[in-house]
Scaffold this motif. Structure first.
Motif, PDB file in Angstrom:
ATOM      1  N   SER A 257     -25.518 -12.012  25.785  1.00  0.00           N
ATOM      2  CA  SER A 257     -24.383 -11.185  26.242  1.00  0.00           C
ATOM      3  C   SER A 257     -23.406 -10.935  25.104  1.00  0.00           C
ATOM      4  CB  SER A 257     -23.660 -11.875  27.403  1.00  0.00           C
ATOM      5  OG  SER A 257     -24.488 -11.956  28.529  1.00  0.00           O
ATOM      6  N   ALA A 258     -23.176 -11.957  24.295  1.00  0.00           N
ATOM      7  CA  ALA A 258     -22.207 -11.826  23.200  1.00  0.00           C
ATOM      8  C   ALA A 258     -22.659 -10.777  22.192  1.00  0.00           C
ATOM      9  CB  ALA A 258     -22.014 -13.178  22.508  1.00  0.00           C
ATOM     10  N   ILE A 259     -23.939 -10.812  21.797  1.00  0.00           N
ATOM     11  CA  ILE A 259     -24.401  -9.872  20.768  1.00  0.00           C
ATOM     12  C   ILE A 259     -24.410  -8.448  21.300  1.00  0.00           C
ATOM     13  CG2 ILE A 259     -26.869 -10.110  21.241  1.00  0.00           C
ATOM     14  CD1 ILE A 259     -25.197  -9.789  17.791  1.00  0.00           C
ATOM     15  N   LYS A 260     -24.723  -8.269  22.585  1.00  0.00           N
ATOM     16  CA  LYS A 260     -24.685  -6.924  23.176  1.00  0.00           C
ATOM     17  C   LYS A 260     -23.269  -6.357  23.150  1.00  0.00           C
ATOM     18  CE  LYS A 260     -28.714  -7.223  26.229  1.00  0.00           C
ATOM     19  NZ  LYS A 260     -29.180  -7.271  27.639  1.00  0.00           N
ATOM     20  N   LYS A 261     -22.293  -7.195  23.471  1.00  0.00           N
ATOM     21  CA  LYS A 261     -20.896  -6.746  23.456  1.00  0.00           C
ATOM     22  C   LYS A 261     -20.444  -6.426  22.028  1.00  0.00           C
ATOM     23  CE  LYS A 261     -19.533  -9.403  27.557  1.00  0.00           C
ATOM     24  NZ  LYS A 261     -18.779 -10.601  28.042  1.00  0.00           N
TER      25      LYS A 261
ATOM     26  N   ASP B 229     -12.461 -20.412  22.912  1.00  0.00           N
ATOM     27  CA  ASP B 229     -13.409 -20.632  23.992  1.00  0.00           C
ATOM     28  C   ASP B 229     -14.424 -19.498  24.010  1.00  0.00           C
ATOM     29  OD1 ASP B 229     -12.136 -22.929  24.804  1.00  0.00           O
ATOM     30  OD2 ASP B 229     -10.915 -21.932  26.324  1.00  0.00           O
ATOM     31  N   GLU B 230     -15.598 -19.786  24.496  1.00  0.00           N
ATOM     32  CA  GLU B 230     -16.662 -18.788  24.546  1.00  0.00           C
ATOM     33  C   GLU B 230     -16.237 -17.514  25.267  1.00  0.00           C
ATOM     34  OE1 GLU B 230     -21.161 -18.246  26.428  1.00  0.00           O
ATOM     35  OE2 GLU B 230     -20.211 -20.233  26.419  1.00  0.00           O
ATOM     36  N   LYS B 231     -15.481 -17.636  26.335  1.00  0.00           N
ATOM     37  CA  LYS B 231     -15.107 -16.467  27.140  1.00  0.00           C
ATOM     38  C   LYS B 231     -14.141 -15.532  26.414  1.00  0.00           C
ATOM     39  CE  LYS B 231     -11.406 -18.974  29.542  1.00  0.00           C
ATOM     40  NZ  LYS B 231     -10.278 -18.267  28.938  1.00  0.00           N
ATOM     41  N   ASP B 232     -13.463 -16.021  25.390  1.00  0.00           N
ATOM     42  CA  ASP B 232     -12.460 -15.216  24.681  1.00  0.00           C
ATOM     43  C   ASP B 232     -12.910 -14.728  23.302  1.00  0.00           C
ATOM     44  OD1 ASP B 232     -10.548 -15.672  26.753  1.00  0.00           O
ATOM     45  OD2 ASP B 232     -10.104 -17.638  25.874  1.00  0.00           O
TER      46      ASP B 232
ATOM     47  N   ILE C  19     -17.923 -23.100  22.826  1.00  0.00           N
ATOM     48  CA  ILE C  19     -16.839 -22.669  21.940  1.00  0.00           C
ATOM     49  C   ILE C  19     -17.449 -21.879  20.783  1.00  0.00           C
ATOM     50  CG2 ILE C  19     -15.348 -24.646  22.461  1.00  0.00           C
ATOM     51  CD1 ILE C  19     -16.208 -25.686  19.592  1.00  0.00           C
ATOM     52  N   GLY C  20     -16.585 -21.305  19.978  1.00  0.00           N
ATOM     53  CA  GLY C  20     -17.082 -20.612  18.804  1.00  0.00           C
ATOM     54  C   GLY C  20     -16.026 -20.530  17.729  1.00  0.00           C
ATOM     55  N   HIS C  21     -16.470 -20.517  16.495  1.00  0.00           N
ATOM     56  CA  HIS C  21     -15.567 -20.336  15.359  1.00  0.00           C
ATOM     57  C   HIS C  21     -15.738 -18.923  14.803  1.00  0.00           C
ATOM     58  CE1 HIS C  21     -15.990 -24.732  15.495  1.00  0.00           C
ATOM     59  NE2 HIS C  21     -14.793 -24.776  14.920  1.00  0.00           N
ATOM     60  N   ILE C  22     -14.638 -18.288  14.461  1.00  0.00           N
ATOM     61  CA  ILE C  22     -14.696 -17.043  13.694  1.00  0.00           C
ATOM     62  C   ILE C  22     -14.558 -17.415  12.227  1.00  0.00           C
ATOM     63  CG2 ILE C  22     -13.554 -14.852  13.182  1.00  0.00           C
ATOM     64  CD1 ILE C  22     -12.734 -14.653  16.088  1.00  0.00           C
ATOM     65  N   ILE C  23     -15.537 -16.995  11.444  1.00  0.00           N
ATOM     66  CA  ILE C  23     -15.574 -17.336  10.025  1.00  0.00           C
ATOM     67  C   ILE C  23     -15.495 -16.045   9.222  1.00  0.00           C
ATOM     68  CG2 ILE C  23     -16.965 -18.370   8.193  1.00  0.00           C
ATOM     69  CD1 ILE C  23     -18.169 -20.203  10.334  1.00  0.00           C
TER      70      ILE C  23
ATOM     71  N   VAL D 233     -14.043  -8.926  17.759  1.00  0.00           N
ATOM     72  CA  VAL D 233     -14.034  -7.468  17.587  1.00  0.00           C
ATOM     73  C   VAL D 233     -12.729  -7.028  16.926  1.00  0.00           C
ATOM     74  CG1 VAL D 233     -13.933  -5.257  18.813  1.00  0.00           C
ATOM     75  CG2 VAL D 233     -15.665  -6.967  19.432  1.00  0.00           C
ATOM     76  N   PHE D 234     -11.627  -7.606  17.345  1.00  0.00           N
ATOM     77  CA  PHE D 234     -10.332  -7.289  16.742  1.00  0.00           C
ATOM     78  C   PHE D 234     -10.337  -7.612  15.249  1.00  0.00           C
ATOM     79  CE2 PHE D 234      -6.184  -8.809  15.268  1.00  0.00           C
ATOM     80  CZ  PHE D 234      -5.391  -7.693  15.506  1.00  0.00           C
ATOM     81  N   GLU D 235     -10.876  -8.768  14.888  1.00  0.00           N
ATOM     82  CA  GLU D 235     -10.889  -9.180  13.479  1.00  0.00           C
ATOM     83  C   GLU D 235     -11.829  -8.297  12.647  1.00  0.00           C
ATOM     84  OE1 GLU D 235      -8.962 -11.199  11.962  1.00  0.00           O
ATOM     85  OE2 GLU D 235      -7.958 -12.076  13.711  1.00  0.00           O
ATOM     86  N   VAL D 236     -12.962  -7.892  13.245  1.00  0.00           N
ATOM     87  CA  VAL D 236     -13.890  -7.023  12.508  1.00  0.00           C
ATOM     88  C   VAL D 236     -13.250  -5.664  12.259  1.00  0.00           C
ATOM     89  CG1 VAL D 236     -16.118  -5.853  12.554  1.00  0.00           C
ATOM     90  CG2 VAL D 236     -15.938  -8.197  13.399  1.00  0.00           C
TER      91      VAL D 236
END
Length: 360
Positions: free
Chosen positions: A279-283, A337-340, A323-327, A346-349
């Motif tokens: 789901s994450a990669i599709k979004k 958190d995974e849901k956020d 959870i996830g880290h933005i690197i 997307v905002f950071e990209v």
């Protein structure tokens, strides 16, 4: 990696409308309408769709005088360069040449040298190029009998057709050598490339539906592009328009020939993943499809692959257990958190893309 991609062959540069083909011009992406060209409303709608998808050049079939006459209206309704696809009937080429930016013919099936001379004369007067289109499945009888539908037969047909035009002092030429499979297509282009100075239009003909075309086109076009062969491309897909452009641009990007848009690296799915990676990669893909800045984006689903791959990307998500880290640039920017995380990512990209665009 860049050393694996050979420099492009230096070819004569021609112009199809306002699009340069060959020389050091960017490699353009083409498609073809599948409506009856004389159906102006439907054809115009397909041209609009292709332009919105990012097509650089579009070809239209001209089977009748009605089709040829429709080109005047269609040309006035679009800013896209148009190519008229002509077989057998040289008078249609003469009519079409008044309105289009290029004529696609097989000089060998146009008829006598006098007919070819008339087509050349018309194209010279209007300063438009001719594309010689050789297809493995429809070679002239003499080459089919002698060589069959082989790369050798395709090359000999191309050389014969090129000479027909050169004999009339016409050199605004581009060439295609298409078979319906990757090996013959690759071999034909490889063998002809050192023999002539003209730009090449790459493609696999009759490549089939989306799945089959994706495989064949990626194999053939990707291989040739990485060898430095190819100046303009089309990915033929049965019944598709926008997907041809999307696939063509992806092949250019992943072969290292186009520095534009998002390149995405993501994990294969496996039992180690502890987040909803699919789901994450599709979004991520759908949310970032508009970005033109060249960025490598990584979305990784477990600790085994995540940190190593993420460090090599411009910006990445490294998922853990819910959870996830933005690197960014190899350094952890934030943890969510995974849901956020996808929304934040997307905002950071988009922010990074704007920064890159300002740097250029």
């Amino acid at each position: 990696m860049q050393e694996l991609i050979k420099p492009r062959y230096k070819t004569k540069q021609i112009h199809v409308g306002n699009v340069a083909v060959g020389g050091d011009a960017p490699i353009s992406v083409q498609s073809m309408t599948f409506s009856k060209t004389h159906n102006i409303e439907e054809t115009k709608a397909q041209l609009d769709r292709l332009q919105l998808a990012g097509a650089d050049i579009v070809r239209l079939a001209v089977l009748t005088e009605e089709d040829a006459k429709a080109l005047k209206i269609l040309k006035q309704s679009t800013s896209l360069p148009l190519i008229a696809d002509i077989h057998f009937k040289y008078k249609l080429a003469l009519m079409a040449s008044e309105w289009v930016d290029c004529i696609r013919i097989n000089p060998g099936n146009i008829g006598s040298k006098e007919k070819i001379k008339e087509v050349v004369k018309a194209c010279k007067q209007r300063k438009i190029p001719i594309r010689i289109g050789v297809n493995g499945g429809s070679l002239e009888k003499e080459f089919d009998v002698k060589y069959g539908a082989t790369p050798k037969g395709m090359v000999e047909s191309a050389l014969y057709n090129i000479k027909l035009l050169e004999d009339f002092d016409f050199t605004d030429i581009k060439i295609s050598l298409k078979a319906s499979d990757a090996p013959r297509t690759i071999k034909a282009y490889e063998d002809l490339r050192p023999l002539v100075p003209y730009p090449f239009h790459l493609g696999v003909t009759e490549a089939g539906t989306l799945y089959h075309s994706m495989v064949k086109s990626s194999m053939a076009l990707g291989n040739l592009l990485m060898q430095g062969i190819g100046d303009t491309i089309r990915c033929s897909i049965t019944g598709e328009l926008e997907e041809e452009i999307k696939l063509g641009k992806a092949i250019l990007r992943y072969s290292g020939r186009q520095k534009e848009g998002i390149t995405i690296v993501s994990c294969p799915t496996c039992g180690r993943i502890q987040a909803d990676l699919v789901s994450a990669i599709k979004k991520v893909e759908s949310s970032l499809s508009h970005i033109k800045a060249p960025l490598q984006v990584s979305v990784m689903g477990c600790a085994v692959n995540a940190l190593g791959e993420a460090k090599h990307a411009d910006i990445a998500i490294a998922f853990g257990n819910k959870i996830g880290h933005i690197i960014k640039g190899g350094k952890v920017l934030a943890k969510y958190d995974e849901k956020d995380i996808v929304e934040k990512f997307v905002f950071e990209v988009e922010k990074l893309a704007k920064e890159r665009e300002m740097e250029e």
